[in-house]
Motif scaffolding. Sequence first.
Motif, PDB file in Angstrom:
ATOM      1  N   ARG A   1      47.608 -16.242   6.672  1.00 40.17           N
ATOM      2  CA  ARG A   1      46.249 -15.960   7.146  1.00 40.17           C
ATOM      3  C   ARG A   1      45.270 -16.992   6.595  1.00 40.17           C
ATOM      4  N   GLN A   2      45.494 -17.446   5.370  1.00 41.81           N
ATOM      5  CA  GLN A   2      44.615 -18.461   4.784  1.00 41.81           C
ATOM      6  C   GLN A   2      44.544 -19.723   5.637  1.00 41.81           C
ATOM      7  N   VAL A   3      45.679 -20.103   6.229  1.00 44.43           N
ATOM      8  CA  VAL A   3      45.713 -21.349   6.995  1.00 44.43           C
ATOM      9  C   VAL A   3      45.546 -21.103   8.496  1.00 44.43           C
ATOM     10  N   GLY A   4      45.089 -19.910   8.853  1.00 44.73           N
ATOM     11  CA  GLY A   4      44.753 -19.634  10.242  1.00 44.73           C
ATOM     12  C   GLY A   4      45.923 -19.308  11.140  1.00 44.73           C
ATOM     13  N   LEU A   5      47.038 -18.838  10.573  1.00 44.52           N
ATOM     14  CA  LEU A   5      48.224 -18.522  11.381  1.00 44.52           C
ATOM     15  C   LEU A   5      48.599 -17.050  11.295  1.00 44.52           C
ATOM     16  N   GLY A   6      47.605 -16.207  11.162  1.00 41.40           N
ATOM     17  CA  GLY A   6      47.872 -14.778  11.110  1.00 41.40           C
ATOM     18  C   GLY A   6      48.529 -14.235  12.355  1.00 41.40           C
TER      19      GLY A   6
ATOM     20  N   ILE B   1      41.739 -28.006   6.009  1.00 40.29           N
ATOM     21  CA  ILE B   1      42.303 -27.004   5.103  1.00 40.29           C
ATOM     22  C   ILE B   1      42.355 -27.549   3.680  1.00 40.29           C
ATOM     23  N   LEU B   2      42.815 -28.795   3.525  1.00 38.13           N
ATOM     24  CA  LEU B   2      42.872 -29.395   2.183  1.00 38.13           C
ATOM     25  C   LEU B   2      41.477 -29.516   1.579  1.00 38.13           C
ATOM     26  N   ASP B   3      40.486 -29.858   2.403  1.00 38.38           N
ATOM     27  CA  ASP B   3      39.097 -29.912   1.918  1.00 38.38           C
ATOM     28  C   ASP B   3      38.673 -28.570   1.339  1.00 38.38           C
ATOM     29  N   GLN B   4      38.947 -27.506   2.074  1.00 43.07           N
ATOM     30  CA  GLN B   4      38.528 -26.186   1.631  1.00 43.07           C
ATOM     31  C   GLN B   4      39.288 -25.741   0.385  1.00 43.07           C
ATOM     32  N   LEU B   5      40.561 -26.085   0.316  1.00 43.92           N
ATOM     33  CA  LEU B   5      41.329 -25.772  -0.887  1.00 43.92           C
ATOM     34  C   LEU B   5      40.768 -26.514  -2.098  1.00 43.92           C
ATOM     35  N   SER B   6      40.383 -27.770  -1.893  1.00 45.60           N
ATOM     36  CA  SER B   6      39.774 -28.532  -2.981  1.00 45.60           C
ATOM     37  C   SER B   6      38.460 -27.897  -3.421  1.00 45.60           C
ATOM     38  N   LEU B   7      37.639 -27.500  -2.457  1.00 45.49           N
ATOM     39  CA  LEU B   7      36.364 -26.872  -2.789  1.00 45.49           C
ATOM     40  C   LEU B   7      36.552 -25.556  -3.536  1.00 45.49           C
ATOM     41  N   SER B   8      37.693 -24.886  -3.289  1.00 43.04           N
ATOM     42  CA  SER B   8      37.955 -23.619  -3.972  1.00 43.04           C
ATOM     43  C   SER B   8      38.609 -23.821  -5.343  1.00 43.04           C
ATOM     44  N   GLY B   9      38.841 -25.093  -5.733  1.00 40.05           N
ATOM     45  CA  GLY B   9      39.323 -25.359  -7.084  1.00 40.05           C
ATOM     46  C   GLY B   9      40.768 -25.771  -7.206  1.00 40.05           C
ATOM     47  N   ARG B  10      41.466 -25.947  -6.084  1.00 41.80           N
ATOM     48  CA  ARG B  10      42.855 -26.379  -6.136  1.00 41.80           C
ATOM     49  C   ARG B  10      42.964 -27.830  -6.612  1.00 41.80           C
ATOM     50  N   THR B  11      44.043 -28.136  -7.326  1.00 42.65           N
ATOM     51  CA  THR B  11      44.344 -29.505  -7.739  1.00 42.65           C
ATOM     52  C   THR B  11      45.292 -30.097  -6.712  1.00 42.65           C
ATOM     53  N   ILE B  12      44.894 -31.213  -6.106  1.00 44.32           N
ATOM     54  CA  ILE B  12      45.652 -31.809  -5.013  1.00 44.32           C
ATOM     55  C   ILE B  12      45.902 -33.282  -5.303  1.00 44.32           C
ATOM     56  N   VAL B  13      47.145 -33.708  -5.155  1.00 44.56           N
ATOM     57  CA  VAL B  13      47.499 -35.128  -5.182  1.00 44.56           C
ATOM     58  C   VAL B  13      48.219 -35.430  -3.884  1.00 44.56           C
ATOM     59  N   LEU B  14      47.699 -36.391  -3.115  1.00 47.08           N
ATOM     60  CA  LEU B  14      48.361 -36.741  -1.870  1.00 47.08           C
ATOM     61  C   LEU B  14      48.681 -38.229  -1.834  1.00 47.08           C
ATOM     62  N   ILE B  15      49.815 -38.533  -1.224  1.00 52.03           N
ATOM     63  CA  ILE B  15      50.230 -39.912  -0.982  1.00 52.03           C
ATOM     64  C   ILE B  15      49.868 -40.251   0.455  1.00 52.03           C
ATOM     65  N   THR B  16      49.191 -41.380   0.656  1.00 57.73           N
ATOM     66  CA  THR B  16      48.816 -41.775   2.003  1.00 57.73           C
ATOM     67  C   THR B  16      48.637 -43.281   2.070  1.00 57.73           C
TER      68      THR B  16
END
Length: 248
Positions: A133-138, A189-204
Amino acid sequence: MTPEPAVLDVRALTKVYGQGDTAVHALRGVSLRVERGDYVAIMGASGSGKSTLMNILGCLDVPSGGRYLLDGTDVGVLDERRLSILRNRKIGFIFQSFNLIPRMSALANVELPLAYGGVKPAERRTRARAALRQVGLGDRMDHEPNELSGGQQQRVAVARALVTAPALLLADEPTGNLDTRSTADVLGILDQLSLSGRTIVLITHEDEVAARAKRVIRLVDGEIIEDRRQAPVVGPPPAAVSLPEAAR
């Protein structure tokens, strides 16, 4: 009070493949710290060492030298069993190719890390439903991967990464197989997770993806040549996505 440890504390990491004249130095003394709540993009051309670093950060490979602490735990002193437990509990992986099990529903795919961790069926079902549900797939929980678009499959992968409430989300080219619309949805989704305090490392390797991060690290020939803070370009989240307190 004891200060909270960094989520990632990497000290003078080296990685050498082969020996003698044929030795390849994939990492040459890489050091970095990623604090709780940071959003970091690691960039580099093919052969720069970014994939090697990603594998070491994900506890999928071991360095030739140096030290790596994950959420305060020295990874180098762990045996394979304890390393597997740490990886399952502390890291949520998001892969370019989604890595979903084909004949399992979205819900069952998201439950997998909890099943490996010994969580009871009723609890893992509840947590997996909340993550989807968090990622919009409820409304897609019972669909198998071949019944979902690429963007929806990557959202399932994000939900699976989130369901254990890990210290770190580690994303390897998470938009590499997506079209423009799906890329925007996943980055939102990653933006919102970051705003909520998640620690994210991405390779790009994509500048427009790295622009969403708070910090950009560039690797060349196994060395960090740039480590800079930036004001992230935050896009609107997908309309269907809501991130309640359980996402934090």
